[in-house]
Design an enzyme around this catalytic site. Structure first.
Site, PDB file in Angstrom:
ATOM      1  N   ASP A  50      30.106   5.011 137.863  1.00 25.34           N
ATOM      2  CA  ASP A  50      30.884   6.004 138.618  1.00 25.34           C
ATOM      3  C   ASP A  50      30.209   6.304 139.954  1.00 25.34           C
ATOM      4  O   ASP A  50      30.821   6.855 140.860  1.00 25.34           O
ATOM      5  CB  ASP A  50      30.999   7.313 137.823  1.00 25.34           C
ATOM      6  CG  ASP A  50      32.090   7.221 136.764  1.00 25.34           C
ATOM      7  OD1 ASP A  50      32.902   6.281 136.828  1.00 25.34           O
ATOM      8  OD2 ASP A  50      32.116   8.080 135.863  1.00 25.34           O
ATOM      9  N   ASP A  56      39.331   2.693 129.793  1.00 25.47           N
ATOM     10  CA  ASP A  56      38.207   3.614 129.897  1.00 25.47           C
ATOM     11  C   ASP A  56      37.781   4.100 128.511  1.00 25.47           C
ATOM     12  O   ASP A  56      38.558   4.052 127.551  1.00 25.47           O
ATOM     13  CB  ASP A  56      38.647   4.812 130.766  1.00 25.47           C
ATOM     14  CG  ASP A  56      37.492   5.463 131.509  1.00 25.47           C
ATOM     15  OD1 ASP A  56      36.336   5.234 131.130  1.00 25.47           O
ATOM     16  OD2 ASP A  56      37.752   6.224 132.462  1.00 25.47           O
TER      17      ASP A  56
HETATM   18  C1  DGJ Z   1      35.774   7.851 134.233  1.00 22.89           C
HETATM   19  C2  DGJ Z   1      35.832   6.624 135.084  1.00 22.89           C
HETATM   20  O1  DGJ Z   1      34.573   6.051 135.183  1.00 22.89           O
HETATM   21  C3  DGJ Z   1      36.447   7.003 136.429  1.00 22.89           C
HETATM   22  O2  DGJ Z   1      36.461   5.905 137.277  1.00 22.89           O
HETATM   23  C4  DGJ Z   1      37.839   7.526 136.193  1.00 22.89           C
HETATM   24  O3  DGJ Z   1      38.661   6.505 135.708  1.00 22.89           O
HETATM   25  C5  DGJ Z   1      37.805   8.712 135.237  1.00 22.89           C
HETATM   26  N1  DGJ Z   1      37.111   8.368 134.024  1.00 22.89           N
HETATM   27  C6  DGJ Z   1      39.192   9.183 134.902  1.00 22.89           C
HETATM   28  O4  DGJ Z   1      39.217  10.156 133.939  1.00 22.89           O
END
Ligand code: DGJ
Length: 703
Positions: A515, A447
Site C-alpha cells: 500500500d 484483496d
Molecule cells: C487495501 C488495498 O491494499 C488497497 O489498495 C485498497 O484496495 C483497499 N484495500 C480497499 O479497501
C-alpha cells in the site's frame, strides 16, 4: 539427460544447465542426500553414499527426514498411527523417471503408508522442484502432524550467511541478512496467508555479492501458514526444512486418501544474487505465470481508489476515466465501494451486488464508457470477507471462522468466511464467475485485508485441516476462474503485499506489492521484491503519497516504471502541465516496457548503500538496454556526476544511446561505464524536492 539413475552407485542425479543435485539409496533402503551445487561435468563423479558415510554429519542427510528411525534432526514427516505409534520407518520401494520428472516411492510397510518424493527439473531455467505426496493404503485413519515439502543440506562450511525477506504492512519485502549460527532459526506465517512479516524464501551464501559467489536458494509455493527452519550444529552441515506450518495443524488421512505438500522451487548460483534473481524471474516468466499471457506485456493501469475512496459513483468514475484515458492508461479499475451498502469499511462486504445509489443502471454504462475510451475495465473484490453489517452475514452467520463461546475478533470491521467449506467455495466462485460472465471485466483485484485469528470450524470433526483446505480451495477458485476466463488479469492483493508467493503466482498475473507507494520507500520494497519475484508481477503505482509536491512527478514515475506501471493519483487535481508530464512518462514506459517486463534485471546500485538506486534491464533478445538511475537525499548526494558500469552486455556489440545518438561498445559500457549528470546547485539545500532526481538511459544494439 536432466535426470539419471546410476544403478551401480545407486544414485539419482538431477541436473540443470549449471546445477547438480544428487541423492542415493543406502543398504537399508533410506534415501540420503549427497550433493547440491555447481554441475559436475562428469556425472560419474557425483558423490555417492560411500563417500558420505565417512562423515560425522551422516545423520543429517535424509531426503525426507521423519520423526522416527532414531533421528533427531528437524523432521519433514510426523504422523500418528491408530495404535499410537508415532515413529515412521520408510524404505525405498521403486522409482520412475519420465523426462524431467522423477518420483521415488517409499513405504512404511507395517502401516501401509506410502510416500512419493516428486522432483522436477527445469534445465534451461536452472531451477528444480520437489514436493511430497502421502497416501494412506491402510484401512485405518492416519493423523499427519507435520508434512513439510522438503529438507535441504548445504555443503560443509561454518561461515554461511542467510538472506530472508522481512517486513510489515507498508514496508514489505525488506532484505535481511545474518550469519547462520548454531541453533535453529524459525521463520513462519500463522495468519492464514503468506504474510507481510516474512516471505517463504531463503538464500544462503558464502559471502556472495550481486555478481559473485555461491548462493543456494529456495521458494515455497504456498499462500497460507508456512514454516521454515534453518538448523545448524557445530561442525555439522546446515539443514533447511520448509513447507506448510505444523503449528495448529493436523490432517486426518482416511483410508485411500492422499495429502500433497506444496512444491519448493530451488536453485544454486555461482555468480551471486543477481543470477539467482534472474533465474527466478525467467522461470516465473516462462513456466509459472498463468497461460499464454505470460510473455505478453502488462497494460498501464489506472485505479481510482486514492482519488475517490468509498465515494465512487458513475459520474466521478467517468470523469476520472476521461483523464486516465487522456494520459494513456489502458485499464481503468474501480476499487472498493461499488457494492452493497459500502460507504465506509463498516458495512457491505459479502454483498456482491452493485450499489444502485452510486451506479443507478448498474456497472454496464460505466464499463461501456471506459471501453469507448479504449480502456479495459477492472473491478475490486474482497471475496473471503464479510462485514457483520451485511445481508450475507444475516443469511449465513455460520460461514464465518469462529469458535463457540469465544470472541470473534473484527479487524477493519470484518470477519473471515471459512473458504475451506464447500458451500463458501461455491459461493465465492459463482459470484466472481457471474460478474466475469455478465460484464466485460478484464481485470480483477482480489484483496484480503485481515489475517485469520479464530480458526474454528463449527461442526467439523477435523478442524485443523482448515488452514490447508482454505488455501487449496482458494487455488481451486483461481484456477477455475483462469480456465474459464483466460483473458482476465488477476491481481493478488492482501492489504498491500500480504499474499505474494509463487503458489498463487500460478494463477495470479501480478501482485499488489504494497500500500506504500511513496516513491523513495518503494525503492527498498521493490529491491527486496525483485530478489525473488519477476518485475513484471510487481505492480507499482504513481500516487500522491509523500505529498503531491514532495517529489518531482517524473521521479515518481521513474520509481514506478521499474515494474508494471499503474497510476493511482487523483488526476482531477492535476494541472494541464502535470497531465502532460504524466502523458510523456507513460508513453515512454510503453516504448520500453517489453524490456522491463520480460527482460533480465541487473541491480547496479542498492538504495540502502548510497544516494542512488540503479537498475538495468536487458531485453530478452539483447537488443535493448534500459537503465534507471534515481538520486536520493544522502550526505554525499551533492555529488552531481555518477559513473555507472553496466552489466550483461555483449562485449563486442555496439550500443547506441537513443537520446544522444552516441554509440559505445559493450565492453566500454561494462568496464569504463557511463556518466550520469544530476542537479548540482545550491538550491537543493533549500528545496527538498531537488534532492530527488532521476534519469532513464536507453540503448539500442546496432551491431
Ligand atoms: C487495501 C488495498 O491494499 C488497497 O489498495 C485498497 O484496495 C483497499 N484495500 C480497499 O479497501
Amino acid at each position: 539427460m536432466p535426470i539419471t539413475y546410476n544403478a551401480t552407485k545407486r544414485l539419482w542425479i538431477l541436473e540443470t544447465q549449471n546445477t547438480g543435485y544428487a541423492f542415493g539409496i543406502s543398504g537399508d533402503g533410506h534415501i540420503k542426500h549427497t550433493y547440491w551445487g555447481a554441475r559436475i561435468t562428469r556425472t560419474k563423479d557425483y558423490p555417492d553414499l560411500s563417500e558420505h558415510q565417512k562423515n560425522p554429519w551422516w545423520d543429517w542427510n535424509d531426503e525426507i527426514p521423519v520423526r522416527g528411525e532414531g533421528h533427531h534432526t528437524e523432521e519433514c514427516l510426523k504422523v500418528r498411527y491408530k495404535d499410537q505409534v508415532r515413529d515412521v520407518v520408510l524404505t525405498c520401494q521403486n522409482h520412475k523417471i519420465s523426462g524431467d520428472y522423477l518420483v521415488v516411492t517409499l513405504v512404511d510397510e507395517a502401516y501401509k503408508l506410502e510416500v512419493d518424493l516428486h522432483y522436477r527439473v527445469y534445465p534451461e531455467n536452472d531451477i528444480m522442484e520437489k514436493r511430497v505426496v502421502i497416501r494412506n493404503l491402510s484401512s485405518n485413519e492416519i493423523k499427519i502432524d507435520s508434512s513439510f515439502s522438503g529438507s535441504f543440506y548445504l555443503p560443509e562450511n561454518n561461515d554461511y550467511r542467510l538472506t530472508s525477506l522481512t517486513g510489515m504492512w507498508g514496508h514489505e519485502t525488506r532484505i535481511q541478512r545474518e550469519t547462520v549460527h548454531e541453533g535453529k532459526r524459525v521463520f513462519e506465517s500463522r495468519v492464514g496467508r503468506t504474510s507481510h512479516f516474512m516471505n517463504p524464501f531463503f538464500a544462503v551464501d558464502e559471502r556472495a555479492t550481486e555478481e559473485h559467489g555461491n548462493v543456494w536458494y529456495g521458494l515455497l509455493a504456498w499462500s497460507g501458514n508456512w514454516k521454515m527452519v534453518i538448523h545448524k550444529r557445530i561442525y555439522e552441515t546446515v539443514q533447511i526444512v520448509l513447507g506448510v506450518n505444523n503449528w495448529d495443524f493436523r490432517y486426518s488421512l482416511m483410508p485411500g486418501e492422499i495429502f500433497e505438500t506444496p512444491g519448493v522451487f530451488f536453485g544454486f548460483s555461482q555468480s551471486g544474487f543477481g543470477t539467482m534473481s534472474r533465474n527466478l524471474h525467467r522461470f516465473q516468466q516462462e513456466q509459472l505465470l498463468p497461460g499464454t499471457d505470460a510473455q505478453k506485456h502488462r497494460k498501464v493501469l489506472y485505479n481510482s481508489w486514492e482519488a475517490t475512496n468509498f465515494g465512487v459513483n458513475e459520474e466521478n468514475q467517468k470523469a476520472l476515466a476521461d483523464k486516465a484515458a487522456d494520459i494513456g492508461a489502458e485499464i481503468f479499475v474501480v476499487d472498493d465501494g461499488w457494492f452493497g451498502e459500502r460507504n465506509n469499511d463498516t458495512a457491505g462486504l459479502g454483498d456482491w451486488f452493485v450499489n444502485r445509489d452510486k451506479f443507478p443502471d448498474g456497472l454496464k454504462p460505466l464499463i461501456e464508457y471506459v471501453n469507448r475510451k479504449g480502456m479495459d475495465f477492472g473491478l475490486w473484490f474482497e471475496p473471503e470477507m464479510v462485514n457483520k453489517n451485511s445481508r450475507l452475514y444475516e443469511q449465513h452467520p455460520e460461514w464465518v471462522l469462529q469458535f463457540p463461546n469465544r470472541p470473534k475478533t473484527e479487524i477493519r470491521n470484518q470477519l473471515i468466511l471459512n473458504l475451506a467449506k464447500e458451500e463458501v467455495r461455491e459461493f465465492v466462485y459463482e459470484t466472481l464467475d457471474r460478474f466475469l460472465t455478465e460484464l466485460n471485466i478484464k481485470f480483477i483485484k482480489w484483496d484480503m485485508n485481515r489475517p485469520i485469528l479464530e480458526s474454528g470450524w463449527g461442526g467439523e470433526k477435523h478442524q485443523e485441516k482448515m488452514w490447508y483446505q482454505y488455501v487449496m480451495n482458494l487455488y481451486a477458485i483461481w484456477r477455475e476462474l483462469k480456465r474459464k476466463h483466460p483473458g482476465v488479469i488477476l491481481e493478488s492483493c492482501a492489504g498491500g503485499g500480504g499474499r505474494v508467493d509463487i503458489g498463487i503466482m500460478r494463477y495470479a498475473d501480478q501482485f499488489w506489492t504494497s500500500d506504500n507507494t511513496d516513491p523513495f520507500d518503494r525503492q527498498f520494497i521493490q529491491e527486496g521484491f525483485s530478489l525473488c519475484y519477476a518485475p513484471k508481477t510487481m505492480m507499482s503505482w504513481v500516487t500522491d503519497w509523500g505529498g503531491k509536491n514532495g517529489y518531482p512527478l517524473t521521479y515518481r514515475f521513474h520509481s514506478a516504471m521499474m515494474g508494471s506501471l499503474g497510476i493511482g493519483a487523483d488526476l482531477s487535481e492535476y494541472s494541464p502541465d502535470e497531465l502532460e508530464e504524466a502523458r510523456g512518462c507513460i508513453s515512454r514506459y510503453k516504448a520500453i516496457r517489453d524490456t522491463i517486463q520480460n527482460g533480465r534485471l541487473y541491480r547496479l546500485m542498492s538504495p540502502g548503500k548510497t544516494a542512488f538506486t540503479a537498475n538495468e534491464f536487458v531485453a530478452p533478445d539483447h537488443n535493448e538496454v534500459v537503465v534507471f538511475c534515481l538520486k536520493n537525499p544522502a550526505p554525499l548526494s551533492l555529488f552531481s556526476v555518477l559513473r555507472l558500469k553496466l552489466r550483461g552486455l555483449d562485449e563486442d556489440g555496439v550500443y547506441q544511446d537513443t537520446e544522444t545518438g552516441k554509440d559505445f561498445s559493450g565492453s566500454y559500457l561494462m568496464n569504463r561505464g557511463i556518466d550520469l549528470d544530476f542537479h548540482q546547485d545550491w538550491e537543493i539545500k533549500v528545496n527538498r524536492t531537488r534532492h530527488f532526481d532521476s534519469k532513464i538511459v536507453v540503448y539500442k544494439k546496432i551491431n
